[in-house]
Design a protein around this motif. Structure first.
Motif, short mmCIF file in Angstrom:
data_model
loop_
_atom_site.label_atom_id
_atom_site.label_comp_id
_atom_site.label_asym_id
_atom_site.label_seq_id
_atom_site.Cartn_x
_atom_site.Cartn_y
_atom_site.Cartn_z
N PRO A 102 -49.91 -40.77 5.23
CA PRO A 102 -49.30 -41.65 4.24
C PRO A 102 -47.78 -41.62 4.30
N CYS A 103 -47.17 -42.63 3.72
CA CYS A 103 -45.72 -42.65 3.55
C CYS A 103 -45.28 -41.40 2.79
N GLY A 104 -44.14 -40.84 3.20
CA GLY A 104 -43.64 -39.64 2.53
C GLY A 104 -44.09 -38.34 3.15
N THR A 105 -44.95 -38.40 4.18
CA THR A 105 -45.36 -37.18 4.88
C THR A 105 -44.14 -36.59 5.61
N VAL A 106 -43.95 -35.29 5.46
CA VAL A 106 -42.84 -34.60 6.12
C VAL A 106 -43.36 -33.88 7.36
N LEU A 107 -42.70 -34.12 8.50
CA LEU A 107 -43.02 -33.43 9.74
C LEU A 107 -41.95 -32.39 10.01
N ARG A 108 -42.35 -31.13 10.24
CA ARG A 108 -41.41 -30.04 10.55
C ARG A 108 -41.72 -29.52 11.94
N THR A 162 -35.56 -23.56 8.10
CA THR A 162 -34.54 -24.08 9.01
C THR A 162 -35.09 -25.08 10.02
N ARG A 163 -36.35 -25.43 9.94
CA ARG A 163 -36.92 -26.31 10.95
C ARG A 163 -36.41 -27.74 10.84
N PRO A 164 -36.15 -28.38 11.98
CA PRO A 164 -35.84 -29.81 11.94
C PRO A 164 -36.99 -30.56 11.27
N ALA A 165 -36.66 -31.56 10.46
CA ALA A 165 -37.71 -32.25 9.71
C ALA A 165 -37.37 -33.72 9.52
N VAL A 166 -38.43 -34.54 9.51
CA VAL A 166 -38.30 -35.97 9.22
C VAL A 166 -39.32 -36.33 8.16
N LEU A 209 -34.60 -35.59 7.63
CA LEU A 209 -34.30 -34.74 6.48
C LEU A 209 -33.41 -33.56 6.87
N ARG A 210 -33.82 -32.86 7.92
CA ARG A 210 -33.08 -31.67 8.38
C ARG A 210 -32.83 -31.77 9.88
N GLY A 211 -31.67 -31.32 10.30
CA GLY A 211 -31.28 -31.46 11.70
C GLY A 211 -31.73 -30.30 12.56
N GLY A 212 -31.60 -30.50 13.88
CA GLY A 212 -31.92 -29.46 14.84
C GLY A 212 -32.58 -30.03 16.08
N GLU A 213 -32.89 -29.15 17.02
CA GLU A 213 -33.45 -29.55 18.31
C GLU A 213 -34.96 -29.71 18.26
N ILE A 214 -35.44 -30.69 19.00
CA ILE A 214 -36.87 -30.83 19.27
C ILE A 214 -37.04 -30.85 20.78
N ARG A 215 -37.99 -30.08 21.28
CA ARG A 215 -38.24 -30.00 22.72
C ARG A 215 -39.72 -30.22 23.01
#
Length: 235
Positions: A102-108, A162-166, A209-215
């Protein structure tokens, strides 16, 4: 939060010029409230050319594009070869049905470790500020409200994550460019269900939402908000 699900990152991609596909990278960096560092679609207000032409004041709810790699297997079985990044996505995932969230789901993404770049979510508020300055239709206004709830909840966490998140905002709306990439592919990612409703399968869009690297190889968790859920619509 009603559920936590898990998936993996198969590939990451970005490009600093407008192009249909995006080249694969060894990593991408998320920037709160903007998108993928160095990507042409990063910004507080809309960056996709069709959206800019229609109304450049609209908030950018399409900062990060994610597609599940299972789609490529599905269309590959019908003769359409699509590589990771081929449909212009920034993150190609595996193991989780993004379209069913659903809309509003956060991925970390990744591990909650100090080596990850941690950025406070305050910059994500810039997207909400842009929304307040724009004239929104009812669907977008509803989406913005849910995104605002996710940003507010992020401030309230207070757990040092501290995880990157959208936060997922909605669905990519497939267009005719897909047929120029692979003739006939559009019908495989845009159709109708038995009730006549439009079905869009070309991935989901998100705000950082939160910044950082994704690999590639990173794991990610999907934090599904509590009910009632707002279904994903095109953004």
């Amino acid at each position: 939060m009603s559920a936590v699900l898990q998936g993996g990152v198969a590939a990451v991609s970005c490009n600093d010029v407008y192009s249909f596909s995006k080249p694969n990278r060894g990593r991408i960096v998320l920037v709160p409230g903007l998108g993928v560092e160095g990507d042409i679609h990063a910004g507080v207000t809309v960056r996709h050319r069709s959206r800019v032409a229609a109304d450049p004041s609209q908030p950018n709810l399409r900062q990060v594009h994610l597609i599940q790699s299972e789609l490529f297997g599905e269309v590959g079985a019908k003769g359409y070869e699509v590589p990771d990044g081929g449909l212009g996505e920034n993150v190609t995932t595996v193991g989780l049905d993004l379209l069913g969230l659903p809309c509003g789901t956060v991925l970390r993404f990744g591990l909650n470790a100090p080596v990850r770049q941690a950025v406070e979510p305050g910059s994500a508020l810039d997207v909400l500020a842009a929304a307040r300055r724009a004239v929104l239709d009812d669907d977008i206004a509803g989406t913005v409200a849910v995104v605002g709830e996710a940003i507010a909840a992020e401030f309230e966490r207070g757990d040092g994550d501290t995880r990157p998140a959208v936060v997922i905002t909605g669905l990519r709306n497939p267009c005719a460019q897909i047929n120029r990439f692979r003739p006939g592919l559009l019908k495989e990612v845009l159709g109708r269900d038995e009730q006549g409703g439009v079905v869009r399968k070309a991935g989901v869009m998100a705000v950082v939402l939160r910044g950082g690297e994704i690999r590639p190889g990173d794991v990610f968790v999907a934090e599904v908000p509590a009910r009632p859920h707002r279904a994903l619509t095109k953004v």
